[in-house]
Design a protein around this motif. Structure first.
Motif, PDB file in Angstrom:
ATOM      1  N   UNK A  42       0.825  -1.203   0.000  1.00 42.05           N
ATOM      2  CA  UNK A  42       0.000   0.000   0.000  1.00 42.05           C
ATOM      3  C   UNK A  42       0.863   1.259   0.000  1.00 42.05           C
ATOM      4  N   UNK A  43       1.929   1.259   0.817  1.00 43.00           N
ATOM      5  CA  UNK A  43       2.786   2.442   0.904  1.00 43.00           C
ATOM      6  C   UNK A  43       3.443   2.755  -0.438  1.00 43.00           C
ATOM      7  N   UNK A  44       3.947   1.709  -1.100  1.00 43.55           N
ATOM      8  CA  UNK A  44       4.600   1.923  -2.388  1.00 43.55           C
ATOM      9  C   UNK A  44       3.597   2.320  -3.458  1.00 43.55           C
ATOM     10  N   UNK A  45       2.373   1.804  -3.343  1.00 41.36           N
ATOM     11  CA  UNK A  45       1.329   2.188  -4.294  1.00 41.36           C
ATOM     12  C   UNK A  45       1.006   3.676  -4.166  1.00 41.36           C
ATOM     13  N   UNK A  46       0.996   4.180  -2.956  1.00 39.28           N
ATOM     14  CA  UNK A  46       0.769   5.609  -2.740  1.00 39.28           C
ATOM     15  C   UNK A  46       1.903   6.433  -3.353  1.00 39.28           C
ATOM     16  N   UNK A  47       3.127   5.948  -3.203  1.00 42.81           N
ATOM     17  CA  UNK A  47       4.259   6.638  -3.812  1.00 42.81           C
ATOM     18  C   UNK A  47       4.133   6.610  -5.333  1.00 42.81           C
ATOM     19  N   UNK A  48       3.735   5.474  -5.884  1.00 45.59           N
ATOM     20  CA  UNK A  48       3.547   5.359  -7.328  1.00 45.59           C
ATOM     21  C   UNK A  48       2.515   6.364  -7.826  1.00 45.59           C
ATOM     22  N   UNK A  49       1.427   6.514  -7.099  1.00 41.55           N
ATOM     23  CA  UNK A  49       0.385   7.460  -7.499  1.00 41.55           C
ATOM     24  C   UNK A  49       0.893   8.896  -7.442  1.00 41.55           C
ATOM     25  N   UNK A  50       1.744   9.185  -6.467  1.00 49.17           N
ATOM     26  CA  UNK A  50       2.343  10.519  -6.398  1.00 49.17           C
ATOM     27  C   UNK A  50       3.269  10.753  -7.592  1.00 49.17           C
ATOM     28  N   UNK A  51       4.001   9.716  -8.001  1.00 45.94           N
ATOM     29  CA  UNK A  51       4.868   9.815  -9.177  1.00 45.94           C
ATOM     30  C   UNK A  51       4.021  10.019 -10.435  1.00 45.94           C
ATOM     31  N   UNK A  52       2.891   9.338 -10.516  1.00 44.44           N
ATOM     32  CA  UNK A  52       1.977   9.530 -11.647  1.00 44.44           C
ATOM     33  C   UNK A  52       1.544  10.986 -11.723  1.00 44.44           C
ATOM     34  N   UNK A  53       1.285  11.602 -10.567  1.00 47.19           N
ATOM     35  CA  UNK A  53       0.919  13.008 -10.539  1.00 47.19           C
ATOM     36  C   UNK A  53       1.985  13.893 -11.138  1.00 47.19           C
ATOM     37  N   UNK A  54       3.251  13.569 -10.868  1.00 50.23           N
ATOM     38  CA  UNK A  54       4.368  14.323 -11.456  1.00 50.23           C
ATOM     39  C   UNK A  54       4.407  14.122 -12.965  1.00 50.23           C
TER      40      UNK A  54
END
Length: 373
Positions: free
Chosen positions: A253-265
């Motif tokens: 879950x934590x890494x998925x949240x980071x991935x979504x933040x990267x998608x935002x970038x």
């Protein structure tokens, strides 16, 4: 892997060049940060270093997680390293460098003996390509915006600046081409995915849509540094969209949240199909708003900061933003209408159903972003 594509000596040589670009880009940014610090530009030095470290920390986190996933799911030897060693090399920010060396060593040995495991080599190369793609948006592109701002707004120029920017631009181009090459090698269900002209058109589409984006955001910052707040809002909207889409790229879950933040970038600079669904309408809306935002930058700079009209860069930048946007959209239309790879529905359903193969799912979920529009 049943694709006709193989990890060849040419692919090995390309990996060597990828490593050199990676080292050159990172090294030049560190040297530039030191130069700024010595010349008394502390804020510039800190920002240059922050972009390097933020990008590096993020991709090291993904790299470590993928090593552990592969160990758990396939009982691979993690290059013969223990968990403590894996943690150590990623804490020291040399996980990507280690991946490069591991791929070069393993592929060199396999190519010489003629007994290389193609699926494993392609998998290692694709993981590396994903990480380099993330780094491109987290470090190389923000670095270009920062250096362009320093040159245009503060008229501060140095040879090291130009070298750093050139290497960042080469990194963007190389990561884009390498990504498409790995896409071509990994997605075995696609019908007829030739290289050559499609790769050139795809690269042109990306370069001519991302470059004016870089320049327009630079102009907004020149207009007011508070424009970074607007950029943060754009990032937040992209991240929220990724959460609403409920992406499932990572195993934690934590890494998925980071991935979504990267998608935002990533969405700040280019369209990103995070679900692999048909997004023709979404892409059209995205680039319509993107172009309008890009063209608004020089217009607002002219209206609110009229002295900029007398600079030697104003007219060339306006011309470049306009022409580059048109060329980028033209290449986009050409690529997706004539050159984009497409697979049969049955084969795509089979790939989507590979839930019992976590590594294949990771590759498929990332690579599918260019399988449909």
């Amino acid at each position: 892997m049943t694709s006709g594509e193989k990890f060849t000596w040419f692919r090995w040589l390309c990996t060597v060049f990828g490593l050199l670009f990676y080292l050159g880009d990172t090294g030049s940014d560190f040297m530039l940060s030191v130069q700024y610090f010595r010349s008394g530009h502390l804020i510039w030095a800190i920002l240059t270093l922050v972009f390097v470290l933020v990008g590096s920390v993020c991709i090291q986190a993904f790299s470590y997680a993928w090593f552990k996933d592969d160990k758990r799911n396939y009982e691979e030897d993690d290059m013969g390293l223990s968990t403590c060693h894996l943690i150590g090399i990623h804490v020291l920010q040399i996980g990507i460098f280690t991946r490069f060396l591991h791929l070069l060593k393993k592929s060199f040995k396999g190519l010489r003996s003629g007994q290389e495991e193609q699926s494993q080599l392609i998998g290692l190369a694709t993981d590396l390509s994903m990480l380099r793609m993330f780094e491109m948006f987290l470090e190389s592109i923000p670095q270009l915006i920062l250096q362009a701002y320093i040159i245009l707004e503060h008229n501060h120029r140095s040879n090291l600046q130009y070298i750093s920017m050139a290497l960042s631009f080469l990194t963007i181009a190389w990561a884009t081409v390498d990504y498409r090459r790995c896409l071509r090698q990994s997605l075995t269900h696609l019908n007829n995915m030739p290289s050559g002209i499609p790769t050139v058109v795809y690269l042109s589409y990306k370069i001519f849509t991302i470059t004016p984006r870089i320049l327009s955001l630079t102009l907004f910052i020149m207009l007011s540094t508070f424009s970074t707040v607007t950029m943060a809002c754009i990032w937040l909207l992209g991240t929220i969209w990724a959460f609403l889409e409920e992406t499932s790229f990572c195993t934690s879950r934590a890494l998925e949240h980071l991935y979504r933040a990267v998608v935002g970038v990533i969405l700040m600079f280019t369209f990103f199909n995070i679900k692999g669904e048909n997004t023709r309408v979404h892409m059209t809306m995205y680039y319509f708003l993107n172009v309008c935002h890009n063209l608004a930058a020089p217009v607002l700079l002219f209206l609110l900061k009229p002295e900029s009209e007398r600079t030697d860069y104003f007219l060339p930048i306006i011309f470049f933003i306009l022409v580059s946007n048109l060329m980028g959209l033209g290449f986009l239309g050409l690529y997706y209408s004539l050159l984009h790879p497409r697979g049969s529905g049955r084969e795509e359903m089979e790939v989507d159903g590979m839930e019992h193969e976590p590594k294949t799912t990771r590759l498929q979920r990332f690579l599918q972003i260019h399988c449909k529009i």
